[in-house]
Design an enzyme around this catalytic site. Structure first.
Site, PDB file in Angstrom:
ATOM      1  N   ILE A 529      44.157  48.728  41.974  1.00  0.00           N
ATOM      2  CA  ILE A 529      44.961  47.668  42.605  1.00  0.00           C
ATOM      3  C   ILE A 529      44.467  46.266  42.251  1.00  0.00           C
ATOM      4  O   ILE A 529      45.083  45.277  42.640  1.00  0.00           O
ATOM      5  CB  ILE A 529      44.938  47.824  44.140  1.00  0.00           C
ATOM      6  CG1 ILE A 529      43.518  47.779  44.679  1.00  0.00           C
ATOM      7  CG2 ILE A 529      45.636  49.100  44.572  1.00  0.00           C
ATOM      8  CD1 ILE A 529      43.433  47.828  46.197  1.00  0.00           C
ATOM      9  N   GLU A 531      41.347  43.747  39.609  1.00  0.00           N
ATOM     10  CA  GLU A 531      40.161  43.702  38.748  1.00  0.00           C
ATOM     11  C   GLU A 531      39.691  42.258  38.649  1.00  0.00           C
ATOM     12  O   GLU A 531      40.506  41.342  38.568  1.00  0.00           O
ATOM     13  CB  GLU A 531      40.485  44.257  37.368  1.00  0.00           C
ATOM     14  CG  GLU A 531      39.270  44.339  36.440  1.00  0.00           C
ATOM     15  CD  GLU A 531      39.603  44.985  35.120  1.00  0.00           C
ATOM     16  OE1 GLU A 531      38.703  45.133  34.292  1.00  0.00           O
ATOM     17  OE2 GLU A 531      40.784  45.347  34.911  1.00  0.00           O
ATOM     18  N   GLY A 532      38.381  42.072  38.746  1.00  0.00           N
ATOM     19  CA  GLY A 532      37.821  40.740  38.659  1.00  0.00           C
ATOM     20  C   GLY A 532      36.517  40.741  37.893  1.00  0.00           C
ATOM     21  O   GLY A 532      36.132  41.738  37.251  1.00  0.00           O
ATOM     22  N   GLY A 533      35.835  39.580  37.974  1.00  0.00           N
ATOM     23  CA  GLY A 533      34.564  39.463  37.265  1.00  0.00           C
ATOM     24  C   GLY A 533      33.503  40.382  37.828  1.00  0.00           C
ATOM     25  O   GLY A 533      32.561  40.787  37.123  1.00  0.00           O
ATOM     26  N   TYR A 534      33.630  40.755  39.068  1.00  0.00           N
ATOM     27  CA  TYR A 534      32.653  41.624  39.708  1.00  0.00           C
ATOM     28  C   TYR A 534      32.873  43.082  39.349  1.00  0.00           C
ATOM     29  O   TYR A 534      31.933  43.837  39.133  1.00  0.00           O
ATOM     30  CB  TYR A 534      32.724  41.433  41.224  1.00  0.00           C
ATOM     31  CG  TYR A 534      31.782  42.327  42.001  1.00  0.00           C
ATOM     32  CD1 TYR A 534      30.443  42.001  42.118  1.00  0.00           C
ATOM     33  CD2 TYR A 534      32.244  43.483  42.624  1.00  0.00           C
ATOM     34  CE1 TYR A 534      29.573  42.822  42.828  1.00  0.00           C
ATOM     35  CE2 TYR A 534      31.391  44.303  43.334  1.00  0.00           C
ATOM     36  CZ  TYR A 534      30.043  43.968  43.434  1.00  0.00           C
ATOM     37  OH  TYR A 534      29.187  44.764  44.141  1.00  0.00           O
ATOM     38  N   GLY A 535      34.165  43.485  39.297  1.00  0.00           N
ATOM     39  CA  GLY A 535      34.441  44.879  38.989  1.00  0.00           C
ATOM     40  C   GLY A 535      35.903  45.203  39.219  1.00  0.00           C
ATOM     41  O   GLY A 535      36.769  44.314  39.240  1.00  0.00           O
ATOM     42  N   ILE A 537      38.911  47.341  41.532  1.00  0.00           N
ATOM     43  CA  ILE A 537      39.199  47.744  42.915  1.00  0.00           C
ATOM     44  C   ILE A 537      40.250  48.854  42.875  1.00  0.00           C
ATOM     45  O   ILE A 537      41.276  48.736  42.211  1.00  0.00           O
ATOM     46  CB  ILE A 537      39.721  46.556  43.738  1.00  0.00           C
ATOM     47  CG1 ILE A 537      38.700  45.407  43.712  1.00  0.00           C
ATOM     48  CG2 ILE A 537      39.992  46.973  45.178  1.00  0.00           C
ATOM     49  CD1 ILE A 537      39.192  44.158  44.372  1.00  0.00           C
ATOM     50  N   ASP A 645      33.017  30.377  46.201  1.00  0.00           N
ATOM     51  CA  ASP A 645      34.022  30.880  45.252  1.00  0.00           C
ATOM     52  C   ASP A 645      35.368  31.046  45.968  1.00  0.00           C
ATOM     53  O   ASP A 645      36.003  32.087  45.909  1.00  0.00           O
ATOM     54  CB  ASP A 645      33.556  32.206  44.647  1.00  0.00           C
ATOM     55  CG  ASP A 645      34.421  32.622  43.451  1.00  0.00           C
ATOM     56  OD1 ASP A 645      35.097  31.728  42.873  1.00  0.00           O
ATOM     57  OD2 ASP A 645      34.443  33.804  43.107  1.00  0.00           O
TER      58      ASP A 645
END
Length: 881
Positions: A529, A531-535, A537, A645
């Site tokens: 659902i 996706e970002g710089g961290y990982g 989802i 952020d």
């Protein structure tokens, strides 16, 4: 000589009559004068109009010409056929009866004031006046009616308008005056006046004919002189009583009355008078009196004083030749002494006796005639009073008949309405019967439902009891499993890590990697659902709960630090607008959150997957919620939290579009004693700056100092995006330009609905102040930003009701605030006359505006008056819907 009484003017010649005639005349005169004095003086009526200026000169003329008489102000009141309301005339037939009655009562009050003004005019002139008025549609008919009802004998009224007056005016110009002159009873004497001048007089017939019949003219004075021109010289006849009677109109009337009396009594007096035509010689007139009367004319008063009456019993003497010679030549034709003989003197004495008896009988007849005239007068008054009462009775009877007719018509109309309503009543009764049957059926169904509910409740209680027992067993098993997993992990980890992880497990639930794989179907890409710089989802179901699983990138150098940071923050904090951390999997650096079905704010602003745009009310509420959670984080103790952020992709929305702040991987925690002197510097990161570029504080980029005002800057950019829906890059400059040019409306996101311009302008100015390049110029969240957004959030609470209900009913426009465009909760009236929501107009005024939001005109003052009536109406309307 002219004698004037209050009723007649009679002219008589100056003659000398025998003493016995004068005696009878004096006695009759005293009786008549006495009767005249008893009569009450008649009242003079003055007709006036509603305009004092039009009738003031007429009234003053009457006061001036009837001094000492009684005045009565007569007025005919015309009720209006139209009503003047709010500058518009309405026919009284279109207005309710009680409103017409109130309007006519106000007219009558004005009429009373006008009559009092006329009374004051009379008082200033030293006269007291009564008032008489009537209500009729026609003024001239009303005047004629009053004359007939009150037996008015004397009336003064206007002949025309004063502006039509001219010196040559000799006839009536007013239609009312002409009508009254033609239709008034004949006994009424009317003076027509214009501009204070008498124009025309209509004499009453009773003054000329009936008046003489009822009230005989007064008799001659006590002493009457013999005028030389009225005497005749006759050698064959001497001046006798018949000559006196034939020369005086009054004596002719007396003789006529005596003749009529004798005709009733059977005796003829005229023959006795005519038989003595030549029998009376005027030998009893002294030479001195004759000389005085002939030599110089005298006034009536001098004649009364100097003349004496001789009694019949005084001895009579003949006039000898010597005395005849002493009489002036001018009187020689009157008397002829040589023709007087002894026989004539004897005849004269007999005639004197006969005349005395005749005069006594005439006095009796005259007295009876006067008494009869008084009786006739009284009978006339009684007849007039009876006529007046009869007319009043007829008028009241006509009113009663009219009222009865109206009631009968209303009754007939009511019967017709009842007949018309009978079919409707039958239909209503049928519907009522059907409704009663349906009610019985529904009551039966309700009873059955209640029984079923009771059975289901018993089953639910049993199921709940069983579920609680299973849950307890499951929890025990999970605890044992967690303990076993923890023990195994402790054996594998280093001592330092063991201590840190043991501390973290105290605040969140730890899940195994196998459970997470099972919940996400081994990280099925279809369940991804975000996706970002961290990982990445994923969406999954873990322990019967729908969750969002956030998996960190395996190649991230700071992954374990960000993992620990977010776990430490979210596991210890709770806030309605802070995302809830359900648990974590330390072995794979996986975080488990509550699942939010509406995704991120970024997705909703870009209408991802064709989702509907957010309304402006929802956007204002989201801004207020973000401000609330930032204030909470900045105020945490013993450590304040700086998010660092803040951006729309980190703001998630639940099913009701309630915002939840997430992603605390790069946040900063600092204790209160580390705050600098200016209370702004929180955390220094000189090595690198993390975050998304358009939302990063410019001073943070240049100095590496992350402060509370850094979050304020990011919040300002998000607020501008909520207003315009545009990308973040360069948005502050675009909004500032639009404000300077006055075309902010063109920049607002129209997909959010019809923005209230005042509120949008306030939010734009607030956002730009948050986006100042210098952090010192940015506002404080708790004291400035929250103070403005909190009332907006409260007012937007009613917007959801409005939007969700507008498909079912239409909200009255005057219930809506012109600024917020929503149903008002606390309406107030400003000096421009418009009604606003209290918070809306206060915010407008506190922003430095002194003009009306609706008219753009300068406000007279800043006073706000609560509109309690509208507030009650809105509350009642809300309860009904």
């Amino acid at each position: 000589m002219t004698l004037t009484s209050p009723y007649h003017s009679v002219s008589h010649s100056m003659i000398r009559v025998p003493d016995i005639a004068l005696k009878g005349i004096m006695e009759s005169r005293s009786d008549i004068v006495e009767e005249i004095e008893v009569r009450e003086e008649e009242m003079v009526y003055v007709s006036v109009s509603e305009n004092v200026k039009d009738s003031e000169l007429t009234l003053k003329w009457a006061v001036r010409n009837f001094q000492g008489k009684k005045l009565c102000i007569l007025h005919v009141h015309q009720t209006s056929k139209k009503m003047l309301t709010m500058g518009t005339e309405y026919s009284i037939s279109r207005v309710e009866d009680h409103q017409v009655g109130a309007y006519h009562n106000s007219e009558r009050q004005c009429m009373d004031d006008v009559l009092k003004t006329y009374g004051l005019i009379c008082e200033r002139a030293g006269m007291w006046a009564e008032t008489l008025h009537i209500e009729m549609e026609s003024i001239e008919k009303g005047i004629v009616e009053l004359i007939a009802m009150h037996n008015i004998k004397k009336l003064v009224m206007g002949a025309a308008a004063d502006k039509l007056y001219s010196k040559k005016m000799m006839e009536l110009k007013s239609k009312k005056a002409i009508h009254v002159c033609q239709k008034a009873p004949i006994y009424c004497h009317i003076w027509f006046v214009c501009n204070g001048n008498l124009i025309y007089t209509r004499r009453g017939d009773l003054d000329e004919t009936c008046g003489e019949a009822l009230f005989p003219p007064p008799p001659l004075p006590s002493s009457i002189l013999v005028h030389s021109s009225s005497l005749r010289q006759n050698s064959g006849q001497e001046w006798g009583y018949n000559e006196l009677a034939s020369s005086s109109p009054y004596f002719r009337k007396v003789r006529s009355a005596i003749s009529s009396q004798d005709a009733n009594g059977g005796t003829t007096r005229s023959s006795s008078l005519s038989s003595g035509r030549n029998s009376y010689a005027c030998d009893n007139i002294s030479r001195s009196d004759s000389a005085d009367s002939i030599s110089s004319p005298r006034s009536s008063s001098e004649v009364v004083e100097n003349s004496t009456l001789r009694s019949i019993s005084r001895p009579k003497r003949s006039i000898n030749e010597t005395e005849l010679r002493a009489i002036p030549h001018s009187n020689e034709g009157l008397y002829n002494a040589s023709s007087v003989s002894a026989q004539e003197e004897i005849a004269s004495d007999k005639l004197y006796d006969e005349l005395e008896k005749t005069m006594a009988e005439a006095d009796n007849s005259r007295q009876k005639a006067i008494e009869e005239s008084i009786k006739c007068r009284k009978a006339e008054k009684q007849a007039i009073e009876a006529i007046r009462r009869t007319k009043a009775s007829e008028s009241s009877c006509a009113e009663e008949l009219k009222r009865k007719k109206g009631i009968e018509e209303a009754l007939a109309s009511g019967k017709e309405e009842i007949e018309k309503l009978k079919p409707k009543l039958d239909d209503i009764m049928k519907d009522l019967q059907l409704a009663l049957e349906q009610k019985s059926s529904l009551e039966f169904q309700i009873r059955n439902s209640d029984e079923m509910v009771q059975e289901l409740e018993q089953k639910i209680f049993s199921a709940v009891h069983l579920l609680q027992r299973y849950k307890k067993e499951r929890d025990e098993l999970l605890v044992e499993l967690d303990n076993a997993v923890s023990l195994a992990e402790e054996l594998r980890k280093k001592p330092v890590e063991d201590t840190s992880m043991a501390r973290m497990t105290q605040f969140y639930t730890e899940f195994s990697l196998s459970e997470i794989k099972e919940a996400t179907h081994n990280f099925d890409p279809s369940l991804k659902i975000g996706e970002g710089g961290y990982g990445i989802i994923y969406r999954g179901v873990l322990r019967y709960t729908q969750v969002a699983v956030k998996v960190l990138h395996s190649n991230s150098s700071q992954g374990h630090l960000e993992f620990e940071q977010e776990v430490n923050v979210l596991s210890t904090l709770r806030h309605p607008n802070l995302i809830t951390l359900i648990g974590a999997c330390p072995e794979a650096w996986i975080l488990i959150y509550e699942y939010l079905p509406n995704g991120s704010l970024e997705d909703r602003l870009s209408c991802k997957e064709n989702t509907p745009p957010l309304s402006w009310q929802t956007r204002v509420r989201i801004a207020a919620e973000l401000c609330s959670v930032l204030v909470f984080l900045h105020s945490c103790k013993p450590q304040s939290i700086i998010h660092g952020d803040l951006k729309p992709s980190n703001v998630l929305l639940d099913a009701n579009h309630v915002s939840k702040l997430s992603d605390f991987g790069i946040c900063c925690l600092i204790s209160q004693d580390e705050l600098s002197s200016n209370n702004t510097t929180i955390c220094c990161r000189p090595d690198y700056a993390k975050g998304t570029f358009p939302y990063i504080d410019p001073e943070y980029l240049s100095t590496g100092e992350l402060t509370r005002k850094s979050d304020v800057y990011s919040f300002g950019i998000i607020l501008l995006r909520l207003l315009t829906g545009r990308p973040a890059l360069g948005i502050a400059k675009d909004v500032q330009t639009a404000l300077d040019k006055g075309n902010l409306k063109d920049l607002l996101d129209c997909t959010a609905g019809d923005w209230p311009f005042v509120r949008a302008k306030q939010l734009a100015q607030l956002a730009l102040s948050c986006c100042e390049m210098s952090r010192n110029k940015r506002p404080e969240l708790i004291s400035e930003v929250w103070r403005m957004l909190e009332p907006m959030k409260f007012s937007c609470g009613a917007s959801s009701f409005r939007r969700g209900s507008e498909d079912h009913f239409q909200i009255p426009q005057f219930y809506m605030c012109p600024i917020f465009q929503e149903v008002m909760q606390e309406p107030v009236v400003a000096s421009d006359g418009y009604t606003y929501e209290t918070e809306a107009i206060k915010g407008w005024l506190e922003s430095g505006n002194d003009t009306s939001p609706m008219t753009d005109q300068k406000l007279a003052n800043d006073i706000l008056i609560p509109n309690h009536a509208l507030r009650s109406a809105i509350q009642e309307w809300l309860q009904q819907h």
